[in-house]
Design an enzyme around this catalytic site. Structure first.
Site, PDB file in Angstrom:
ATOM      1  N   ASP A  64     -31.335 -54.207 -20.603  1.00 48.28           N
ATOM      2  CA  ASP A  64     -31.493 -53.347 -19.433  1.00 48.28           C
ATOM      3  C   ASP A  64     -32.088 -54.091 -18.234  1.00 48.28           C
ATOM      4  O   ASP A  64     -32.328 -53.494 -17.182  1.00 48.28           O
ATOM      5  CB  ASP A  64     -32.313 -52.097 -19.766  1.00 48.28           C
ATOM      6  N   HIS A  65     -32.301 -55.407 -18.392  1.00 46.04           N
ATOM      7  CA  HIS A  65     -32.794 -56.225 -17.279  1.00 46.04           C
ATOM      8  C   HIS A  65     -31.853 -57.382 -16.923  1.00 46.04           C
ATOM      9  O   HIS A  65     -32.009 -57.989 -15.872  1.00 46.04           O
ATOM     10  CB  HIS A  65     -34.190 -56.773 -17.602  1.00 46.04           C
ATOM     11  N   HIS A 133     -45.254 -58.333 -23.074  1.00 49.98           N
ATOM     12  CA  HIS A 133     -44.109 -57.568 -23.537  1.00 49.98           C
ATOM     13  C   HIS A 133     -43.738 -58.056 -24.933  1.00 49.98           C
ATOM     14  O   HIS A 133     -44.375 -58.960 -25.475  1.00 49.98           O
ATOM     15  CB  HIS A 133     -42.953 -57.719 -22.547  1.00 49.98           C
TER      16      HIS A 133
END
Length: 234
Positions: A64-65, A133
């Site tokens: 999603d990045h 993360h």
């Protein structure tokens, strides 16, 4: 300098949002910060050709990045674009090589150069700061004007950087235990260190977006929830 939120969404679809992507236009160059799925089409909506992009800065290699990175590279090849500079955390070169292993017909056609340094210049000074993360990740500070967190748990070393505007993720709502994403409680716990004049929240999952008004009231800071295609002057 102008910042446009191309995508403010997450890994699940809702609200017709594209996934994480921010365009910074310095007047002399255009730089993408992440290019999640949908950002490729948001550029077209904005009237920006993929060939107008001078560089891409990736915070981390989750789909999603970075899901539209290969789309952008292929489109630039088909449109006769120049070499694209790609910056990212350690492992970015290996990631691009793995894409070419998966799509060998593109090998030798795509024009790009990968740089994993933590400080560089693209018309503006950019520095990367390691973030918290589930995989190797980093946020970016641009000219000490704007900071972009990418996916991370909120923590003092990033929230306290010198900048006028901070873009920070807030993935989850209240009462979540999260080691690698931000919750309202986690963010409020470090907001006293924030030097930015304004905070823009992005990457809200649907359950966080549903209670965004309560979150804004709770944070007691000058905060805006970013939406796709929102632009701000820096």
């Amino acid at each position: 300098m102008k910042l446009t939120f191309l995508g403010t969404g997450v890994a699940v679809p809702y609200g017709n949002k594209a996934q994480s992507s921010i365009l910074i236009d310095t007047s002399n160059s255009k730089i993408l910060f992440d290019c999640g799925i949908g950002s490729y089409h948001r550029l077209e909506e904005l009237g920006v050709s993929v060939n107008d992009i001078d560089a891409v800065c990736i915070t981390h290699h989750h789909l999603d990045h970075n899901g539209d990175l290969l789309n952008i590279l292929k489109a630039r090849w088909l449109l006769g674009g120049e070499e694209l500079r790609i910056y990212g955390p350690e492992g970015t070169k290996a990631f691009l090589n793995s894409l070419l292993e998966a799509y060998p017909y593109l090998r030798g056609k795509l024009k790009f150069a990968v740089d994993e340094r933590d400080k560089f210049e693209e018309d503006v000074r950019i520095r990367a700061i390691p973030t918290i993360h589930s995989i190797e990740s980093q946020g970016y500070v641009i000219d000490d004007v704007v900071a972009i967190s990418g996916d991370t748990r909120a923590f003092k070393d990033f929230i306290s950087v010198d900048c006028s505007v901070m873009v920070h993720e807030l993935s989850l709502p209240f009462n979540y235990q999260a080691d690698y994403h931000t919750t309202p409680e986690n963010l409020k716990g470090v907001l006293k260190y924030c030097k930015a004049e304004k905070l823009y929240l992005t990457h809200l999952y649907p359950m966080a977006h549903r209670v965004k008004d309560e979150i804004l009231e709770y944070l007691e800071f000058d905060v805006v929830v970013a939406e796709d295609m929102m632009s701000i002057r820096l």
